[in-house]
Design an enzyme around this catalytic site. Structure first.
Site, PDB file in Angstrom:
ATOM      1  N   LYS A 209     -22.306 -13.634  -5.892  1.00  0.00           N
ATOM      2  CA  LYS A 209     -21.455 -12.240  -5.538  1.00  0.00           C
ATOM      3  C   LYS A 209     -20.330 -12.561  -4.768  1.00  0.00           C
ATOM      4  O   LYS A 209     -19.373 -11.963  -4.903  1.00  0.00           O
ATOM      5  CB  LYS A 209     -22.499 -11.249  -5.101  1.00  0.00           C
ATOM      6  N   CYS A 263     -15.344  -4.190  -0.409  1.00  0.00           N
ATOM      7  CA  CYS A 263     -16.034  -5.332  -1.005  1.00  0.00           C
ATOM      8  C   CYS A 263     -15.004  -6.654  -0.693  1.00  0.00           C
ATOM      9  O   CYS A 263     -15.555  -7.615  -0.088  1.00  0.00           O
ATOM     10  CB  CYS A 263     -16.240  -5.382  -2.431  1.00  0.00           C
TER      11      CYS A 263
HETATM   12  N1  SAJ Z   1      -5.346  -5.712  -5.269  1.00  0.00           N
HETATM   13  C1  SAJ Z   1      -4.108  -6.321  -5.131  1.00  0.00           C
HETATM   14  N2  SAJ Z   1      -3.692  -7.092  -6.226  1.00  0.00           N
HETATM   15  C2  SAJ Z   1      -4.278  -7.148  -7.250  1.00  0.00           C
HETATM   16  C3  SAJ Z   1      -5.528  -6.544  -7.483  1.00  0.00           C
HETATM   17  C4  SAJ Z   1      -6.171  -5.617  -6.508  1.00  0.00           C
HETATM   18  O1  SAJ Z   1      -3.507  -6.037  -4.203  1.00  0.00           O
HETATM   19  O2  SAJ Z   1      -3.834  -7.708  -8.279  1.00  0.00           O
HETATM   20  C5  SAJ Z   1      -5.918  -5.137  -4.053  1.00  0.00           C
HETATM   21  C6  SAJ Z   1      -6.184  -3.499  -4.397  1.00  0.00           C
HETATM   22  O3  SAJ Z   1      -5.190  -2.666  -4.490  1.00  0.00           O
HETATM   23  C7  SAJ Z   1      -7.479  -3.200  -3.562  1.00  0.00           C
HETATM   24  C8  SAJ Z   1      -8.234  -4.646  -3.240  1.00  0.00           C
HETATM   25  O4  SAJ Z   1      -7.175  -5.417  -3.815  1.00  0.00           O
HETATM   26  O5  SAJ Z   1      -6.824  -2.816  -2.304  1.00  0.00           O
HETATM   27  C9  SAJ Z   1      -9.389  -4.730  -4.213  1.00  0.00           C
HETATM   28  O6  SAJ Z   1      -9.466  -3.776  -5.524  1.00  0.00           O
HETATM   29  P1  SAJ Z   1     -10.165  -4.458  -6.696  1.00  0.00           P
HETATM   30  O7  SAJ Z   1      -9.889  -3.588  -7.838  1.00  0.00           O
HETATM   31  O8  SAJ Z   1      -9.670  -5.987  -6.723  1.00  0.00           O
HETATM   32  O9  SAJ Z   1     -11.634  -4.495  -6.273  1.00  0.00           O
HETATM   33  P2  SAJ Z   1     -12.953  -3.577  -5.796  1.00  0.00           P
HETATM   34  O10 SAJ Z   1     -12.807  -3.900  -4.246  1.00  0.00           O
HETATM   35  O11 SAJ Z   1     -12.462  -2.284  -6.154  1.00  0.00           O
HETATM   36  O12 SAJ Z   1     -14.024  -4.153  -6.593  1.00  0.00           O
HETATM   37  C10 SAJ Z   1     -14.308  -5.617  -6.471  1.00  0.00           C
HETATM   38  C11 SAJ Z   1     -14.855  -5.929  -7.872  1.00  0.00           C
HETATM   39  N3  SAJ Z   1     -14.996  -7.687  -7.613  1.00  0.00           N
HETATM   40  C12 SAJ Z   1     -14.234  -8.395  -8.400  1.00  0.00           C
HETATM   41  O13 SAJ Z   1     -13.230  -7.862  -9.397  1.00  0.00           O
HETATM   42  C13 SAJ Z   1     -14.414  -9.675  -8.312  1.00  0.00           C
HETATM   43  C14 SAJ Z   1     -15.941  -5.297  -8.343  1.00  0.00           C
HETATM   44  O14 SAJ Z   1     -16.255  -6.026  -9.525  1.00  0.00           O
HETATM   45  C15 SAJ Z   1     -17.226  -5.508  -7.109  1.00  0.00           C
HETATM   46  O15 SAJ Z   1     -18.300  -4.738  -7.672  1.00  0.00           O
HETATM   47  C16 SAJ Z   1     -16.650  -4.598  -6.006  1.00  0.00           C
HETATM   48  O16 SAJ Z   1     -15.627  -5.600  -5.554  1.00  0.00           O
HETATM   49  C17 SAJ Z   1     -17.967  -4.790  -4.994  1.00  0.00           C
HETATM   50  O17 SAJ Z   1     -18.480  -3.750  -4.842  1.00  0.00           O
HETATM   51  O18 SAJ Z   1     -18.157  -6.013  -4.503  1.00  0.00           O
END
Ligand code: SAJ
Length: 434
Positions: A209, A263
């Protein structure tokens, strides 16, 4: 003998994961008690009031309440299975995990634990927490893990905004202490999980994870670093990323104003807290944490010479189309802007709880009289903003898009000075060597 029919389940922690899990189990053949130490939250949930937005969740909770298969209480009761889904934040001011809620929840399970029960830890935790923290607490009962009761760590991996769909369709990792624990867990989750269930040990599951979220954090840090370099050399990073991603083995993520949510901005620290070898993980965290200051630096450049500037922040959620503002980089941008003495107004169409921050009721209220609009979250609702209409409301037509959401030419046609994060506008380009 295996029990083929686990029927009473107690879910501890009624947050972004616990509540959806409870509702899914309660609408798929189980009797569920949702437990939370927050009595007000329990009372609100019992009236069917959910504090956050998640597609389909409201309907599912109401369906379970109507069936009488879902109850809420601040107090644990004996059950056949317990799912611990409490938060694991960072210790205030430190880069390590706060396990207080996990410890409290495990202690409360121990108070009702009996022969044959199943205990599943869903909360994200540092490696070895199940083995060294949770099981010892459960074994204070005199019962032995793996023989008298069954234990697994099954980290949740659903993404906010698609939680229900992903809880059902994603593969699950079952980190179990033994085969019987794995089987009991598989049977319980089999009620609604349609993805594959992969069996391993508890520490590997914890590590998996954390590695998933760390890998995403590092990849976002790389995109953010590319954005800074593109600004230095006079390139549009969004175009460059799009072109690089045509390569069959390259998939660069997007830059932005920083990484938020509960996360990805947190979990990498769980992986490094007891490591003396980790390097790249910490550096990626620092790069992502530097982005709010980088964005404020852009605003500073655009506001040069403006006395007592008013900045209009559009988007407070940590990412697009969710109402979740946990660990949002927008909060850091706002604080840093306020530290410079700027007046900051904030709008977000989806966030209901912005903590100490006050949200404006409409985009118009937010941008009226502003010297700079700062777009921080790429909500779909902002795609259709009318630049000509906003031009009539602002004091100075300046906009900074940190997400590459807006149509630059439309805003420029309306008279806005437009800055896009990761684009080297106005900087002398470095001439290619000939
Ligand atoms: N972000 C960027 N650039 C990107 C992608 C995301 O700047 O290309 C930023 C987003 O704006 C945000 C942050 O990253 O601020 C995180 O967003 P996210 O959509 O990447 O992830 P979370 O935090 O909503 O959810 C993640 C997911 N993990 C992965 O994709 C590996 C989800 O599957 C997990 O269940 C979740 O963390 C968790 O609960 O751990």
């Amino acid at each position: 003998m295996p029990r083929y029919d686990v029927r009473s389940v107690c879910v501890l922690g009624l947050g972004y994961m616990g509540l959806p899990m409870a509702a899914l189990l309660a609408t798929n053949g189980h009797h569920v008690l949702g437990v939370d130490i927050d009595r007000k939250k329990v009372a609100r949930l019992a009236r069917g009031e959910i504090a956050f937005e998640e597609p389909g969740l409201d309907e599912l909770v109401h369906a379970a309440l109507a069936r009488g298969t879902l109850r809420f209480s601040p107090t644990i009761e004996p059950a056949d299975a317990f799912i611990i889904a409490v938060p694991t934040p960072l210790v205030e001011g430190a880069k390590r995990s706060e396990l207080r809620y996990v410890v409290l929840a495990a202690g409360s399970v121990a108070s009702v634990l009996k022969q044959g029960d199943l205990v599943i830890l869903e909360s994200t935790v540092p490696p070895k927490t199940t083995e060294k923290v949770v099981i010892p607490i459960l074994e204070t009962t005199g019962l032995a893990a793996g023989t008298d009761f069954y234990v697994a760590h099954c980290p949740e991996r659903a993404i906010p905004g698609r939680t229900l769909e992903e809880l059902v369709h994603n593969d699950r990792i079952i980190g179990a202490v033994n085969g019987r624990s794995a089987e009991e867990t598989r049977r319980l989750y089999g009620a609604f999980v349609r993805g594959a269930m992969h069996i391993t040990d508890t520490t590997t599951a914890e590590m998996v994870k954390l590695m998933e979220n760390t890998s995403r954090d590092i990849n976002i840090a790389m995109a953010n670093e590319f954005a800074k370099i593109a600004e230095e050399v006079g390139v549009n990073v969004w175009e460059a990323i799009e072109l690089a991603n045509h390569h069959v083995r390259v998939n660069i993520l997007k830059p932005g104003p920083g990484v938020g949510g509960h996360c990805i901005a947190v979990d990498p620290w769980f992986l490094t807290e007891n490591s003396i070898k980790a390097q790249i993980i910490k550096m990626a965290r620092e790069i992502n944490d530097s982005m709010p200051a980088h964005v404020v630096g852009h605003a500073e450049r655009m506001l040069k010479g403006v006395g007592d500037p008013i900045v209009a922040v559009l988007g407070f959620a940590y990412k697009a189309n969710v109402g979740d503002a946990r660990e949002t980089p927008a909060a850091r941008v706002v604080r840093q802007a306020q530290d410079r003495g700027w007046t900051v107004r904030i709008h977000d169409p989806l966030v209901r709880d912005a903590g100490e921050f006050v949200l404006e009721p409409s985009v118009e209220d937010c941008v009226r009289g502003a010297d700079c609009i700062l777009l921080l979250t790429d909500h779909d609702a902002y795609r259709t903003l009318d630049p000509a209409r906003l031009r009539a409301l602002v004091r100075r037509p300046v906009i900074i898009d940190t997400r590459n959401l807006l149509d630059r030419s439309a805003w420029e046609r309306a008279g806005f000075a437009f800055t896009l994060l990761g684009v080297g506008d106005g900087l002398p380009p470095i001439r290619p060597h000939v």
